[in-house]
Design an enzyme around this catalytic site. Structure first.
Site, PDB file in Angstrom:
ATOM      1  NE  ARG A  61       7.345 -19.609 -11.182  1.00 53.26           N
ATOM      2  CZ  ARG A  61       8.429 -20.082 -11.755  1.00 53.26           C
ATOM      3  NH1 ARG A  61       8.443 -21.340 -12.154  1.00 53.26           N
ATOM      4  NH2 ARG A  61       9.482 -19.315 -11.944  1.00 53.26           N
TER       5      ARG A  61
ATOM      6  CE1 TYR B 164       1.952 -27.184 -12.766  1.00 54.00           C
ATOM      7  CE2 TYR B 164       3.661 -25.654 -12.039  1.00 54.00           C
ATOM      8  CZ  TYR B 164       3.260 -26.939 -12.362  1.00 54.00           C
ATOM      9  OH  TYR B 164       4.145 -27.970 -12.282  1.00 54.00           O
TER      10      TYR B 164
ATOM     11  CE  LYS C 117      14.295 -24.373  -8.914  1.00 58.27           C
ATOM     12  NZ  LYS C 117      14.343 -24.993 -10.253  1.00 58.27           N
TER      13      LYS C 117
ATOM     14  CE  LYS D 154      10.076 -26.863 -13.754  1.00 57.72           C
ATOM     15  NZ  LYS D 154      10.505 -25.716 -12.917  1.00 57.72           N
ATOM     16  CB  THR D 155      12.587 -34.602 -12.370  1.00 59.08           C
ATOM     17  OG1 THR D 155      14.003 -34.359 -12.372  1.00 59.08           O
ATOM     18  CG2 THR D 155      12.100 -34.800 -13.793  1.00 59.08           C
ATOM     19  N   GLY D 156      12.884 -32.280  -9.769  1.00 59.21           N
ATOM     20  CA  GLY D 156      13.319 -32.187  -8.384  1.00 59.21           C
ATOM     21  C   GLY D 156      14.826 -32.177  -8.216  1.00 59.21           C
ATOM     22  CB  THR D 157      17.651 -31.811 -10.600  1.00 63.40           C
ATOM     23  OG1 THR D 157      17.159 -30.625 -11.243  1.00 63.40           O
ATOM     24  CG2 THR D 157      17.309 -33.019 -11.459  1.00 63.40           C
ATOM     25  CB  THR D 158      16.722 -27.282  -7.777  1.00 60.40           C
ATOM     26  OG1 THR D 158      16.864 -26.999  -9.174  1.00 60.40           O
ATOM     27  CG2 THR D 158      17.305 -26.126  -6.980  1.00 60.40           C
TER      28      THR D 158
END
EC number: 3.5.1.-
Length: 882
Positions: free
Chosen positions: A835, A837, A833, A614-618
């Site tokens: 999203r 909320y 990716k 959840k830090t931008g690795t993708t």
């Protein structure tokens, strides 16, 4: 006053001659008193920091040691100290220091080395009221004796309070005083002596492994020995020896017969003088008995915490049965000698049995006399244990087809059945240890298919040398034991032609490498060869003499077990070794030589994106894939773009499985493979595993505000219908107490623990050099990805660069940057990716700000130490903290 008046009247009545006579008597009495106090103890100079620079000077008077007060000794307190040894060395490369470390490593004892401080800081000795070290070792005891007052008091108080002992060595040199008192101790040293005939004090409380029944006759190595002398009850000799010459040692008396007395070369301080127990050696560890007593000293001073049980299990493999060339094989008399020696060894090792490894193809390929030996050996088939090699003694890694390997094994099994050789021992050894490590998958599968193999052994894991690092592991249901050499090889068949002379073989056996192997390893699997049991039968000579030597000098209980039971025993003792550690086969020439030529290390990735989640690795994964020279791994059917090899169960599938996720490179100079697995970041095992297999790889990690990362993970779990995340609010999750349900605590940990950035990066720094790791600003990657990608390309050192300003475009619908395609279209990440909320509630934000404060401060210090720029979010957070 009346007494003084009487004395005056007496003096008036005495003649001058009487006065002189009384003075003479008084002086004579004074001389006797002085002699008692000055010579009741031998005089000596303190070997202080200046002692080596002077050979003259009058020694100060020393009062009898028996008048010194006796201090109580603090008992060893195992629960109050960590099982760690602090070793003070002269330098990182000093021989004695390396020998001390080698024994500790061989025994698998944890240690820490420090350069001995003359003046300066002492390592921190305690942590939260607990002692950090169970034992202190000084390579040079004078470095301890001459410590500055502050550090000496600090160390002594620690030793007394925690019951920690000290081992020290005194190694004389040409500048050492011949006789001197150890500063601050009722102990005298007499140095630069030649000694002979060493014996063991049977009353020494130190002895554990050492058996005190023998005398080591002959000259001790070197002429720089120091012996110890004291009449204080705190000192107990451990080893004693005679001087070589007929001259008496100065200060020990003029009696001509004293030269034959025994002098202590190792002395034990029982702690009655100052409350600290010590063991002092009058030389280094070159003398084999010093090594044996050193092992006992470590055990005694740590209350047996750092000691091995007395049981030693020995298995002797005889490889290449039937394989040897003519002139090297066993004849009838050799086979009989093998059987007789086995029975002889059983008097000291219950049920000792030689373990014979065979390749049936070579049966009856020797001379007539040797073929007769083959026949007699098979007539004794039930007297020995048996295990298979390959039928034709081929190296398994040369077979790429499992069915061909299985056919070779089936031929050997057929031979075994025809000749009554048991086939159910569950043990096999590959020729040249090929295919065992590095793992050749086909070998393991064929072994199980044909032989139902459960155990093998190798000398190659993790490396051949140094031998003390050899370990075991379990792979694909097969237990792999470490195998040891014993100084015998296929070409060592004649006693008088042994390399270096026959005395070299005797030295290996009698206190040398082979003796130490058994001493320091609870389980030893020895490799020998058929040729060692023909001609001069050096195999029989070696193990007969080894067992006799062990029985004479040690209390070890020698035992044996069949291979499967032995392997089970090994992994009961060393359960932490069950998991293998895969290494790059191309980093070790021996490994590369027994690795399939169809495999290449160029398929391994050169870059790891380690997370956290959840830090931008993708997004980074997508951007890197846009570079023409960078190729990602093939997707996994289970974990999509992530292989998740180093952190979980996939690791046990081996490196062949891992390499299948990468193509065979078309250009090894420009092709640059990478993989991304965000779970690697906070894994306790991934850094060490990754560094072993990919020692030269670059590592990328992306950091965002840990509070935002925690909240994003919580929302991610809600989106995936995690019942715990759906049941509890974010604030309830992060503030849950220790009494919360295990599932709630598990979610809490996955939210919070990955945000301990400094802790996890430190773990990666323990495996990789700082210049191999790049920390990226996750906030900047989201807002200015092209700028970040320029930094990444520079870090990777790729030959061609991509202008990401031209290849990325911002997608307002998605809210982040995407790949720009022809015609102005964009390729973005999937629906999961980006999203939207709700904002995090203020209470949770405040809680996490406080929770991560210390972690973020430590992160800033760590990044500064690494020479890396602080992320923008971290600078802002630290400014708001002040």
């Amino acid at each position: 006053m009346p007494a003084l008046a009487c004395l005056r009247r007496l003096c008036r009545h005495l003649s001058p001659q009487a006065v002189l006579f009384l003075l003479f008597v008084f002086c004579l009495f004074s001389v006797f008193v002085s002699a008692y106090y000055l010579y009741g103890w031998n005089r000596g100079l303190e070997p202080s920091a200046d002692a080596s620079e002077s050979d003259c000077g009058d020694p100060p008077p020393v009062a009898p040691s028996r008048l010194l007060p006796i201090k109580p000794v603090q008992a060893v307190a195992p629960s109050r100290t960590d099982p760690l040894v602090l070793v003070f060395v002269e330098s990182l490369y000093s021989q004695l220091g390396q020998e001390v470390v080698a024994i500790l490593e061989s025994s698998r004892f944890k240690y820490r080395t420090e350069i001995a401080p003359g003046k300066g800081d002492m390592p921190t000795l305690t942590d939260k009221g607990r002692g950090r070290f169970a034992l202190i070792i000084y390579e040079n005891i004078l470095k301890y004796v001459n410590l500055d007052a502050w550090n000496r008091e600090l160390l002594d108080k620690y030793c007394v309070a925690y019951g920690v002992g000290i081992i020290g060595f005194f190694k004389a040199n040409e500048n050492s005083l011949l006789s001197a008192q150890l500063k601050g101790f009722p102990l005298f040293l007499h140095s630069n002596l030649g000694l002979k005939d060493c014996s063991i004090n049977p009353k020494s409380p130190l002895l554990y492994v050492t058996r005190p029944s023998e005398v080591e006759k002959g000259v001790l190595p070197g002429e720089d020995w120091t012996v110890f002398q004291s009449n204080h009850s705190t000192y107990e000799p451990v080893l004693l020896a005679k001087t070589r010459s007929s001259e008496s040692i100065p200060h020990l008396g003029a009696d001509a017969g004293l030269h034959a007395a025994l002098h202590a070369t190792v002395v034990q301080d029982l702690g009655l003088h100052d409350g600290i127990q010590r063991v002092l050696f009058g030389n280094n560890l070159n003398f084999w008995l010093h090594k044996l007593v050193f092992v006992d000293a470590v055990a005694f001073l740590t209350g047996k915490r750092l000691s091995l049980p007395l049981d030693r299990y020995i298995l002797v493999d005889i490889d290449d049965i039937f394989v040897g060339k003519e002139g090297t094989r066993m004849k009838v008399e050799d086979v009989k000698a093998l059987f007789d020696t086995q029975n002889e060894l059983r008097t000291h090792i219950p049920n000792f049995t030689f373990n014979l490894g065979y390749s049936g193809k070579f049966f009856h390929t020797g001379t007539d006399a040797e073929d007769a030996g083959d026949d007699l050996l098979l007539s004794y088939v039930k007297e020995f244990w048996w295990f298979p090699h390959m039928w034709s003694h081929m190296q398994p890694h040369l077979f790429h087809n499992q069915s061909v390997l299985a056919e070779q094994m089936a031929l050997n099994k057929k031979f075994a059945v025809e000749h009554g050789i048991p086939t159910d021992m569950g043990y096999a050894v590959a020729p040249h240890h090929s295919g065992v490590y590095p793992v050749h998958v086909q070998l393991y599968e064929a072994w199980k298919q044909v032989w139902n193999i459960r155990v093998t052994s190798t000398e190659e894991y993790p490396h051949l040398k140094p031998a003390r690092y050899r370990r075991g592991f379990i792979h694909n249901g097969i237990m792999v034991l470490p195998r040891q050499t014993c100084g015998l090889f296929t070409h060592t068949i004649f006693y008088n032609e042994y390399p270096g002379g026959s005395s070299e073989l005797d030295k290996i056996i009698n206190g040398g490498e082979l003796f130490l192997t058994v001493l320091l390893n609870p389980i030893s699997v020895f490799m020998t060869h058929l040729s060692n049991y023909g001609n001069d039968r050096l195999g029989l000579y070696t193990f007969k003499h080894l067992v006799r030597f062990l029985h004479s000098w040690t209390n070890l209980r020698l035992q044996t077990l069949p291979p499967v039971q032995l392997a089970q025993k090994y992994f009961q003792i060393f359960s932490e070794e069950k998991d293998p550690l895969w290494q790059d086969p191309c980093e070790d020439k021996r490994h590369k030589d027994i690795w399939s030529k169809e495999k290449t290390c160029d398929r391994f990735p050169k870059l790891l994106i380690i997370g956290p989640q959840k830090t931008g690795t993708t997004a980074l994964y997508l951007f890197l894939g846009m570079h023409p020279d960078l190729s990602s791994n093939y997707p996994s059917s289970e974990t999509f773009e992530e292989i998740q090899f180093f952190n979980g169960h996939n690791y046990h599938k081996g490196i062949d499985w891992y390499m299948e996720f990468f193509p065979i490179p078309s250009n090894t100079t420009s092709d640059f493979y990478f993989e991304k697995s965000a779970n690697y970041f906070d894994s306790e095992v991934a850094p060490r595993r990754a560094a072993a297999l990919l020692p030269k790889a670059k590592v990328l990690t992306i950091l965002i505000n840990p509070a935002d990362r925690a909240y994003s993970w919580y929302q991610h779990q809600r989106a995936h219908d995690d019942p715990v995340a759906l049941k509890y609010t974010f604030h309830e999750v992060i503030t849950a107490g220790p009494d919360a349900s295990s599932k709630l605590r598990a979610l809490q940990n996955r939210c919070l623990v990955p945000g301990w950035y400094a802790t996890h990066i430190e773990r990666w720094l323990s495996a990789f050099h700082a210049n191999q790791i790049l920390v990226l600003d996750g906030k900047l990657l989201r807002t200015e990805p092209a700028k970040v990608m320029d930094t990444v390309q520079k870090f990777l050192g790729v030959t061609s660069t991509v202008d990401y300003h031209k290849t990325l475009a911002f997608d307002p619908k998605k809210g982040f940057w995407c790949q720009l395609l022809e015609g102005g279209k964009t390729k973005c990440l999937g629906k999961s990716k980006g999203r939207k909320y709700p904002e995090m509630d203020l209470d949770s934000r405040a809680f996490l700000k406080d929770y991560y404060r210390d972690h973020n401060i430590e992160l800033s210090k760590l990044l500064y130490k690494m020479g890396q720029t602080l992320p923008t979010w971290l600078r802002e957070d630290l400014q708001n903290t002040r």
